[in-house]
Design an enzyme around this catalytic site. Structure first.
Site, mmCIF file in Angstrom:
data_model
loop_
_atom_site.group_PDB
_atom_site.id
_atom_site.type_symbol
_atom_site.label_atom_id
_atom_site.label_comp_id
_atom_site.label_asym_id
_atom_site.label_seq_id
_atom_site.Cartn_x
_atom_site.Cartn_y
_atom_site.Cartn_z
ATOM 1 N N CYS A 1 0.827 -1.196 0.000
ATOM 2 C CA CYS A 1 0.000 0.000 0.000
ATOM 3 C C CYS A 1 0.869 1.256 0.000
ATOM 4 O O CYS A 1 2.000 1.230 0.457
ATOM 5 C CB CYS A 1 -0.867 0.031 1.235
ATOM 6 S SG CYS A 1 -1.762 -1.495 1.513
ATOM 7 N N TRP B 1 -3.208 -2.349 -1.403
ATOM 8 C CA TRP B 1 -2.899 -3.712 -1.876
ATOM 9 C C TRP B 1 -3.604 -4.599 -0.856
ATOM 10 O O TRP B 1 -3.205 -4.649 0.316
ATOM 11 C CB TRP B 1 -1.383 -3.875 -1.872
ATOM 12 C CG TRP B 1 -0.853 -5.267 -1.941
ATOM 13 C CD1 TRP B 1 -0.491 -6.063 -0.890
ATOM 14 C CD2 TRP B 1 -0.589 -6.028 -3.120
ATOM 15 N NE1 TRP B 1 -0.016 -7.258 -1.361
ATOM 16 C CE2 TRP B 1 -0.060 -7.270 -2.711
ATOM 17 C CE3 TRP B 1 -0.744 -5.785 -4.485
ATOM 18 C CZ2 TRP B 1 0.319 -8.265 -3.606
ATOM 19 C CZ3 TRP B 1 -0.374 -6.775 -5.378
ATOM 20 C CH2 TRP B 1 0.149 -7.995 -4.942
ATOM 21 N N ASN C 1 -1.029 1.426 6.376
ATOM 22 C CA ASN C 1 -0.264 0.319 5.783
ATOM 23 C C ASN C 1 0.117 -0.608 6.917
ATOM 24 O O ASN C 1 0.432 -0.141 8.011
ATOM 25 C CB ASN C 1 1.041 0.817 5.159
ATOM 26 C CG ASN C 1 0.808 1.556 3.871
ATOM 27 O OD1 ASN C 1 -0.327 1.670 3.413
ATOM 28 N ND2 ASN C 1 1.873 2.074 3.302
ATOM 29 N N GLY C 2 0.137 -1.901 6.646
ATOM 30 C CA GLY C 2 0.550 -2.856 7.669
ATOM 31 C C GLY C 2 -0.576 -3.815 7.985
ATOM 32 O O GLY C 2 -1.564 -3.905 7.258
ATOM 33 N N GLU D 1 16.207 -24.215 -6.749
ATOM 34 C CA GLU D 1 15.844 -22.796 -6.831
ATOM 35 C C GLU D 1 17.066 -21.947 -7.190
ATOM 36 O O GLU D 1 16.968 -21.012 -7.984
ATOM 37 C CB GLU D 1 15.212 -22.352 -5.505
ATOM 38 C CG GLU D 1 14.805 -20.892 -5.428
ATOM 39 C CD GLU D 1 13.817 -20.436 -6.498
ATOM 40 O OE1 GLU D 1 13.231 -21.287 -7.195
ATOM 41 O OE2 GLU D 1 13.638 -19.218 -6.654
ATOM 42 N N LYS E 1 17.206 -19.631 -10.501
ATOM 43 C CA LYS E 1 17.509 -18.191 -10.468
ATOM 44 C C LYS E 1 18.643 -17.878 -11.441
ATOM 45 O O LYS E 1 18.567 -16.924 -12.202
ATOM 46 C CB LYS E 1 17.918 -17.729 -9.061
ATOM 47 C CG LYS E 1 16.820 -17.633 -8.050
ATOM 48 C CD LYS E 1 15.863 -16.472 -8.216
ATOM 49 C CE LYS E 1 14.696 -16.777 -9.078
ATOM 50 N NZ LYS E 1 13.609 -17.559 -8.677
ATOM 51 N N HIS F 1 25.206 -40.743 -11.371
ATOM 52 C CA HIS F 1 24.495 -41.495 -12.401
ATOM 53 C C HIS F 1 24.286 -40.684 -13.675
ATOM 54 O O HIS F 1 23.391 -40.998 -14.453
ATOM 55 C CB HIS F 1 23.151 -41.995 -11.857
ATOM 56 C CG HIS F 1 23.306 -42.898 -10.672
ATOM 57 N ND1 HIS F 1 23.852 -44.155 -10.758
ATOM 58 C CD2 HIS F 1 23.048 -42.701 -9.353
ATOM 59 C CE1 HIS F 1 23.901 -44.706 -9.548
ATOM 60 N NE2 HIS F 1 23.424 -43.836 -8.679
ATOM 61 N N LYS G 1 5.930 -12.550 -15.318
ATOM 62 C CA LYS G 1 5.687 -12.641 -13.874
ATOM 63 C C LYS G 1 4.491 -13.528 -13.589
ATOM 64 O O LYS G 1 4.427 -14.214 -12.582
ATOM 65 C CB LYS G 1 5.441 -11.232 -13.325
ATOM 66 C CG LYS G 1 5.304 -11.147 -11.834
ATOM 67 C CD LYS G 1 6.655 -11.126 -11.185
ATOM 68 C CE LYS G 1 6.617 -11.545 -9.736
ATOM 69 N NZ LYS G 1 7.854 -12.168 -9.304
#
Ligand code: G6P
Length: 608
Positions: free
Chosen positions: A2, A74, A100-101, A481, A485, A504, A603
């Protein structure tokens, strides 16, 4: 995340508010609103969707006034609707505030306020604060806000106006940023620097627990006890582009650094005072959870790797068999799923087409589907039986970083919840694991603060054509991961393998030109991992090890060691992945790649 803007000064407030909110648009939001004071009246306008909708409404019915507050929301508590958009008002309509929060104890305060006759109109945690301020108000709005915030558990940045004080904006913060841009005869409250740069480069940084009274020509700052304190002032050198990225070179780097906060916010409020894990969104009783005979995790990309971490935690702690599928396979493979199966769909965007198809498939077969997502109101939330949100805030870099570690935080909580409901771990063990889990953000902070070695290491591998990532146990999804990346943003081929399986096949590829990244953190397979390192070194590989502080012996096995603090094996995935995110980032930057927008990637992948 936010955005907050508040204005007091000679200019038309709406222009400054909308201008400031526009500067915060890059952070992402799903509704917006303003409240402006003029001639003893307050005008409130809120709209769902983009700022353009709010701007159009204000163009149609212009608002005069030189004091006001604005917000881009948000969604966290409640869908992105007009009723849930900020500003929120009290019963009298004389107080308006933006926030906000996350207020963790909002349900308790809401019940108290409702019992006292307050009528709340939204699903948000924010609205209770407006009513709480109303309840505590006796003519001094600063004092009412100061007292109100004492009652709040959680994080907040607040800007508040009251019709009785038409020249004043009150600001308060804890664990959510808030600054005040100091202008000539005007002051601007904002959640982030870009919102004030057009007007001033002199900024007052509000600190946790502080409350400020902001007028056109003064800002007074008070501590939590009401004592006036010296403000913390700074001069901003950044241009707008740098300010949007919080001074970082790219959104990806900023988001890597936002991980401690994202994890903290995701864990916030999940453990109650009696030691019970709170996950009411599951909407399943302990008996329901006891009846589960299998968990299926369905996800794509980075979210799939979070699923592989969760599999290990759920199996270890809650002793339920877990299968993890990439969504595009799950949907077509006629999976064995029934009413005793819990399907967990992990998707940061909540919009991934394959994952949504998997959700539908599972529900048709009678399974209960539970989503883990970062986006309130996204499609997966509408198609699932329950949702657990990660609170990472919007992620702008295409390569997922903070949403990944926030997913692991949420899934670790879910695993503990299942263990608690099924009594597969004693309460003391759950308490101990939780106590350690909440220290993970501090561990990540320590890694980020001491990351110079990673950059130096990156410099040596910028010309690699191909790389191998190895690990065992928790190190496998971490290696996967890390490899993802690196390939996503640097375009270096990277393959991840369980270290024991390497002999292997991939061992045939090893040459001195091929860096091998090994997750060699402390754990019950550590010795085996070291043997695997020796195998690759015997073939001339250069090894980069992720290892635990204190493991001096590892130095003799690796060209480079990327250190993480001590952490138990089960909780090591988040700390171990952070150096690999940074390694990929630095290699990609040194190769001149656009890390925020890698070629061919999106995204949110809404096509099959
Ligand atoms: C895309 C993104 C990845 C993400 C994947 C799954 O490929 O670039 O960062 O991990 O989609 O997305 P989801 O929103 O379902 O987590």
């Amino acid at each position: 995340m936010c955005g907050i803007v508040g204005y007091v000064g000679p200019k038309p407030a709406c222009d400054v508010l909308l201008g400031g909110l526009t500067r915060l648009e890059y952070r992402g939001y799903d509704s917006a609103g303003v409240a402006v004071l003029s001639d003893g009246d307050m005008t409130l306008v809120r709209r769902v969707g983009k700022l353009a909708n709010l701007k159009a409404a204000i163009t149609e019915a212009p608002i005069a006034g030189r004091v006001g507050i604005g917000h881009t929301r948000w969604a966290t508590h409640g869908a992105p609707t007009e009723a849930n958009a900020h500003p929120h008002r009290d019963c009298s309509g004389r107080i308006a505030l933006v926030h906000n929060g996350i207020i963790e104890n909002f349900a308790e305060i809401k019940a108290e306020l409702a019992a006292a006759g307050h009528v709340l109109r939204s699903e948000t945690d924010t609205e209770v604060v407006a009513h709480l301020v109303e309840a505590l108000y006796d003519g001094d709005i600063l004092e009412a806000v100061r007292k109100a915030v004492q009652r709040l558990v959680g994080s907040y940045a607040l800007a508040v106006v009251h019709l009785d004080h038409p020249d004043l904006v009150v600001a308060a913060r804890k664990d959510s940023p808030l600054i005040i841009g100091l202008g000539e005869g005007e002051n601007i409250v904002a959640s982030d620097i870009p919102a004030v740069l057009e007007h001033t480069r002199e900024v007052l940084v509000l600190h946790d627990g502080q409350v400020a009274a902001v007028t056109a020509d003064s800002v007074r700052v008070y501590d939590a006890s009401g004592q006036q304190v010296e403000p913390d002032l700074m001069h901003v050198e950044w241009d707008l582009d740098a300010a949007e990225k919080g001074g970082f070179e790219d959104f990806m780097l900023k988001e890597i650094h936002e991980q401690p906060k994202a994890i903290r916010e995701t864990l916030r409020g999940r453990m109650d005072e009696s030691g019970r894990i709170q996950m009411s969104e599951l909407d399943m009783s302990d008996d329901d959870l006891l009846c589960l005979d299998r968990v299926f995790i369905v996800a794509c990309g980075t979210s799939y790797h979070a699923g592989l971490v969760a599999k290990q935690l759920i199996e270890q702690w809650a002793r339920i068999p877990v299968e993890v599928d990439v969504s595009s396979e799950f949907r077509y493979r006629d999976p064995i799923v029934d009413r005793n199966t819990l399907v967990v769909a992990i998707t940061q965007s909540g919009e991934t087409a394959d994952t949504l198809a998997g959700v539908r498939e599972a529900r048709e077969r009678g399974a209960r589907v539970f989503a883990v997502t970062n986006v309130v109101g996204s499609r997966v939330t509408r198609e699932s039986d329950g949702v657990i949100y990660t609170h990472a805030g919007p992620e702008i870099g295409v390569a997922a970083t903070k949403t990944f570690t926030a997913q692991i935080a949420a899934l670790s909580t879910l695993a503990l919840k299942l263990a608690q409901a099924r009594s597969t771990l004693p309460p003391e063990r759950i308490a101990a694991l939780w106590s350690e889990l909440v220290t993970v953000p501090d561990i990540v902070e320590a890694i980020l603060a001491d990351a110079q070695e990673i950059e130096a290491c990156a410099r040596e591998y910028t010309d690699a054509a191909s790389s191998l990532f190895l690990g065992r146990g928790m190190g496998v999804p971490v290696a996967m991961e890390g490899a993802l990346k690196l390939k996503e943003i640097s375009y270096i081929h990277a393959e991840a393998y369980p270290a024991g399986e390497m002999k292997h096949g991939p061992i045939a590829l090893i040459t001195p030109q091929m860096p091998v990244v090994v997750v060699a953190t402390q754990g019950h397979t550590y010795e085996k991992v070291v043997s695997n390192i020796q195998e690759v070194r015997a073939r001339g590989a250069r090894v980069i090890a992720v290892a635990t502080h204190g493991d001096e012996g590892i130095r003799s096995h690796a060209e480079h060691v990327l250190w993480i603090p001590q952490v138990s094996e089960a909780l090591s995935a988040i700390p171990a992945v952070v150096p690999l995110q940074l390694l990929a980032y630095h290699i990609a930057k040194m190769r001149g790649c656009n890390v925020d927008q890698p070629r061919n990637l999106a995204k949110s992948v809404t096509v099959e």
